[in-house]
Each structure stands twice: as C-alpha cells, then as structure tokens.
Write an enzyme that holds these catalytic residues in place. Structure first.
Site, short mmCIF file in Angstrom:
data_model
loop_
_atom_site.label_atom_id
_atom_site.label_comp_id
_atom_site.label_asym_id
_atom_site.label_seq_id
_atom_site.Cartn_x
_atom_site.Cartn_y
_atom_site.Cartn_z
N ASP A 298 15.59 -10.89 5.04
CA ASP A 298 14.26 -10.74 4.44
C ASP A 298 13.65 -9.47 5.02
O ASP A 298 13.48 -9.36 6.24
CB ASP A 298 13.41 -11.98 4.82
CG ASP A 298 12.02 -11.94 4.21
OD1 ASP A 298 11.54 -10.85 3.85
OD2 ASP A 298 11.42 -13.02 4.09
N ASN B 164 13.75 -1.06 -2.19
CA ASN B 164 13.51 -1.56 -3.54
C ASN B 164 12.91 -2.96 -3.55
O ASN B 164 12.19 -3.32 -4.48
CB ASN B 164 14.85 -1.55 -4.30
CG ASN B 164 14.78 -2.36 -5.59
OD1 ASN B 164 14.25 -1.90 -6.60
ND2 ASN B 164 15.28 -3.60 -5.55
N SER C 239 5.03 1.44 -7.63
CA SER C 239 4.63 0.99 -8.97
C SER C 239 3.48 1.84 -9.48
O SER C 239 2.62 2.27 -8.70
CB SER C 239 4.17 -0.47 -8.90
OG SER C 239 3.56 -0.85 -10.13
N TYR D 165 -1.23 -6.23 -4.77
CA TYR D 165 0.09 -5.62 -5.02
C TYR D 165 -0.06 -4.09 -5.12
O TYR D 165 0.69 -3.33 -4.50
CB TYR D 165 0.65 -6.20 -6.33
CG TYR D 165 1.91 -5.55 -6.86
CD1 TYR D 165 3.14 -5.72 -6.23
CD2 TYR D 165 1.87 -4.79 -8.02
CE1 TYR D 165 4.30 -5.13 -6.73
CE2 TYR D 165 3.01 -4.20 -8.55
CZ TYR D 165 4.23 -4.38 -7.90
OH TYR D 165 5.37 -3.81 -8.41
N LYS E 251 1.63 -1.25 -2.66
CA LYS E 251 2.50 -0.18 -3.18
C LYS E 251 1.93 1.19 -2.86
O LYS E 251 2.66 2.11 -2.48
CB LYS E 251 2.68 -0.33 -4.69
CG LYS E 251 3.56 -1.52 -5.12
CD LYS E 251 4.99 -1.34 -4.65
CE LYS E 251 5.97 -2.24 -5.38
NZ LYS E 251 7.31 -2.22 -4.74
N THR F 250 13.46 -6.63 -16.24
CA THR F 250 14.34 -7.21 -15.22
C THR F 250 14.17 -8.73 -15.21
O THR F 250 13.23 -9.26 -15.82
CB THR F 250 13.97 -6.68 -13.81
OG1 THR F 250 12.61 -7.06 -13.52
CG2 THR F 250 14.10 -5.18 -13.72
N1 LIG Z 1 10.22 -4.67 -13.09
C1 LIG Z 1 9.07 -4.01 -13.21
O1 LIG Z 1 8.43 -4.00 -14.27
C2 LIG Z 1 8.52 -3.22 -12.05
C3 LIG Z 1 7.40 -2.41 -12.25
C4 LIG Z 1 6.90 -1.67 -11.21
C5 LIG Z 1 7.52 -1.71 -9.96
N2 LIG Z 1 8.59 -2.53 -9.78
C6 LIG Z 1 9.19 -2.57 -8.45
O2 LIG Z 1 10.58 -2.34 -8.57
C7 LIG Z 1 11.29 -3.06 -7.56
C8 LIG Z 1 12.38 -3.90 -8.18
O3 LIG Z 1 11.79 -4.76 -9.13
P1 LIG Z 1 12.65 -5.75 -10.04
O4 LIG Z 1 11.83 -6.03 -11.24
O5 LIG Z 1 14.04 -5.23 -10.18
O6 LIG Z 1 12.62 -7.04 -9.11
P2 LIG Z 1 13.39 -8.43 -9.24
O7 LIG Z 1 12.36 -9.44 -8.84
O8 LIG Z 1 14.12 -8.59 -10.51
O9 LIG Z 1 14.45 -8.30 -8.07
C9 LIG Z 1 14.02 -8.11 -6.76
C10 LIG Z 1 15.08 -8.62 -5.81
O10 LIG Z 1 14.53 -8.45 -4.49
C11 LIG Z 1 14.78 -9.62 -3.74
N3 LIG Z 1 13.70 -9.74 -2.75
C12 LIG Z 1 12.41 -10.08 -2.96
N4 LIG Z 1 11.75 -10.12 -1.81
C13 LIG Z 1 12.64 -9.79 -0.84
C14 LIG Z 1 12.55 -9.67 0.56
N5 LIG Z 1 11.41 -9.93 1.20
N6 LIG Z 1 13.65 -9.29 1.26
C15 LIG Z 1 14.83 -9.05 0.61
N7 LIG Z 1 14.97 -9.18 -0.72
C16 LIG Z 1 13.89 -9.55 -1.44
C17 LIG Z 1 14.77 -10.75 -4.74
O11 LIG Z 1 15.54 -11.85 -4.28
C18 LIG Z 1 15.38 -10.10 -5.98
O12 LIG Z 1 16.78 -10.30 -6.05
C19 LIG Z 1 10.22 -3.87 -6.80
O13 LIG Z 1 9.82 -3.15 -5.65
C20 LIG Z 1 9.08 -3.93 -7.78
O14 LIG Z 1 7.83 -4.10 -7.14
C21 LIG Z 1 9.12 -3.28 -10.79
#
Ligand SMILES: NC(=O)c1ccc[n+]([C@@H]2O[C@H](COP(=O)([O-])OP(=O)(O)OC[C@H]3O[C@@H](n4cnc5c(N)ncnc54)[C@H](O)[C@@H]3O)[C@@H](O)[C@H]2O)c1
Length: 272
Positions: free
Chosen positions: A66, A88, A159, A172, A176, A207
């Site tokens: 984590d 990420n 983000s 959030y 970020k 995603t």
């Molecule tokens: N998907 C979007 O629309 C979006 C938009 C803006 C920013 N983001 C950012 O992009 C990144 C990836 O997003 P995504 O949509 O692929 O996420 P997702 O939720 O699909 O996948 C994230 C992964 O991170 C793991 N995770 C979560 N907390 C964790 C922790 N504390 N330690 C280790 N692993 C952990 C989860 O188990 C998951 O497998 C994130 O930082 C998110 O904030 C995503």
C-alpha cells in the site's frame, strides 16, 4: 529510419499497476525493455500483470504494498535499484482500515464526496493518503538510489481536477495539486543529479476504476457525459493514451524535460 525508445537495463516501478492506466504503463515500459516492478495493494492484480509481461517475453515482478504505508514502501523498493518511478496509484485508495478489499460492496470508493461543506476532515484523509503521501513515500524511498546512480525518472499521474478544478472533488483535487507541487519542488532539488520529475494530468480515462465509481454514482455518470461534450477529441481517454507519454518521459529522449505537467485530456483544457 525509425525512432526507438530503449529502456533496457532500467528498472521501473509502477504503483497501482494492477489495472487501468498503471497496467498500460507497465506493459509499455516492459515493451521498451525495462524490467518492471508491478505494484498494487491488491496482490492478485500485481501478480497477473507481472505474469502478462513475462508471457510476452518481458521482465517483471509483483511488489504488492500500500503506497500510503511508508514502512511497507521502504521495505519493498528502497533497495530494488529503481531507475524509473511511476506514481500512478490514486483515486480514493483502499477503504479506510482495509488494505485488501475495495469499499462499497466490491466497488472502489469514489473521488466525488459531494459538497465540501457536507464533509469532515476524517472524510478527506483517504485522498491525501494515496494521492499525496503515497507519492511522497515512494519518491522518498526511491530517490536516494537515483541520486547515487546519477540518473532517474519520476513520473506522477495527477488529474485535471487538481489543475482546472472540479466541484464535489475538492479533497481529491487538493491532494493531486499537492502532488504536482511536491514533484515540482523535487525536480528543482535533483536536476543536477540527472533526474527528471514530471506530472501527467488526466481528464476522464476509461478504466475499471472509473467504471466502478460510475456504477455506484449517478453524479459521476452525469459528470462524464457533461465532460465528454467539452473534449475537442470527443471520446473518453484510454489507458494507452497515457502509457506512451509515460514511456517517453521515462526515456533518454526526455532528459531535458523536467518540472512540467502534461495534460492528456482530449483537449478538455487548452493552455498556452
Ligand atoms: N481514470 C480516470 O478518469 C482518471 C482521471 C484523472 C486522474 N486519474 C488518475 O490516474 C491514476 C490511475 O487511475 P485508474 O483510473 O487507472 O485507476 P484504477 O482505480 O482503475 O486503478 C488503480 C489501481 O491502483 C491500486 N491502488 C489504489 N490505491 C492503492 C494504494 N494505496 N497502494 C497501491 N495500490 C493502490 C488499485 O488496487 C488499482 O488496481 C490514478 O492516480 C487516478 O487518480 C484517473
């Protein structure tokens, strides 16, 4: 003639690499020749992506922890010889007090908390734990090796919520924006050590995490529909839209690019 990104001999760790954007970054970094340490706090996800890379002929290992647990981060990556850190892991992180099971009956918790005035400090913690402290923990654990080696790359996924602002996502967005400010400061500290530090700011990317949040929240569904109307390229992002830029920023070709935040957002915001 061709243009190749060659990361052979480099070790990358991608946090939250078990699905979504992180998984795509793992696969692309591995395809460019890096050995990839796939992190996720859900161990099965990390192992399955590591296996996928190995089956495709790449080098990978799962490193489940984590990111908000500094001791676990330090134990897992301080001595792993990390050259490339991709911060990420994000969104709302794990359920409070449960590092293995996503909250809300199998769905991930949401980045939307509703109106800020209806929230309390205890509600904000999870956002800071993963999106800000997670980034600081992993950077602290991996930077000494990069400084000693005289090269390194740190790429943090932030983000547009933290760049442009989004209602109902203030904690959030704050976390970020904090991560982006943190990495700009680090960029200034380590430029002369051959280390570059950049951010990639995402708009809505299709995603599993997004699908889970949207399934549990009509507000998120409406927000996605509204945003789509404002994208110059009128579609949701895909994880591969992000993975190429991650891999480029990780490469020698990007050695004079640091301290920057690159939007990958279909033209949601257009800046000078
Ligand atoms: N998907 C979007 O629309 C979006 C938009 C803006 C920013 N983001 C950012 O992009 C990144 C990836 O997003 P995504 O949509 O692929 O996420 P997702 O939720 O699909 O996948 C994230 C992964 O991170 C793991 N995770 C979560 N907390 C964790 C922790 N504390 N330690 C280790 N692993 C952990 C989860 O188990 C998951 O497998 C994130 O930082 C998110 O904030 C995503």
């Amino acid at each position: 003639m061709s243009f190749t990104i060659d990361l052979s001999g480099r070790t990358a760790v991608v946090t939250g690499g078990g699905q979504g954007v992180g998984r795509a970054a793992c696969l692309t970094l591995a395809a460019a020749g890096a050995r990839v340490l796939v992190n996720d706090f859900v161990a099965d996800r990390a192992e399955s992506v590591a296996k996928e890379i190995e089956q495709a002929g790449g080098a990978a290992a799962a490193v489940p922890f984590d990111v908000s647990d500094y001791q676990a981060v330090t134990r897992s990556v301080s001595d792993a010889g990390v050259d490339i850190l991709v911060n990420n892991a994000g969104n709302a992180g794990p359920a409070i007090g449960d590092a293995t099971a996503p909250a809300s009956g199998g769905r991930g918790p949401s980045v939307s908390l509703g109106e800020f005035t209806n929230t309390e400090p205890a509600d904000w913690e999870r956002y800071f734990a993963v999106n800000l402290y997670g980034v600081m923990n992993c950077t602290r654990a991996t930077l000494p090796h990069m400084i000693a080696a005289g090269h390194g790359r740190i790429i943090t996924i932030v983000s547009d919520a933290g760049r442009v602002g989004e209602p109902h996502m203030a904690p959030y967005a704050a976390a970020k924006a904090g991560a982006a400010g943190f990495t700009r400061a680090i960029a200034r500290e380590v430029g002369r050590d051959g280390i570059t530090v950049n951010n990639i700011a995402l708009a809505t990317v299709d995603t599993i995490g997004l699908a889970e949040m949207a399934a549990g929240s009509p507000e998120i569904q409406r927000r996605v529909e509204r945003q789509l109307r404002r994208y110059i390229v009128p579609r949701l992002g895909q994880p591969d839209d992000v993975a190429g830029l991650v891999t480029f920023l990780a490469s020698p070709a990007a050695s004079w690019i640091t301290g920057q935040t690159y939007p990958v957002n279909g033209g949601y915001s257009v800046n000078l």
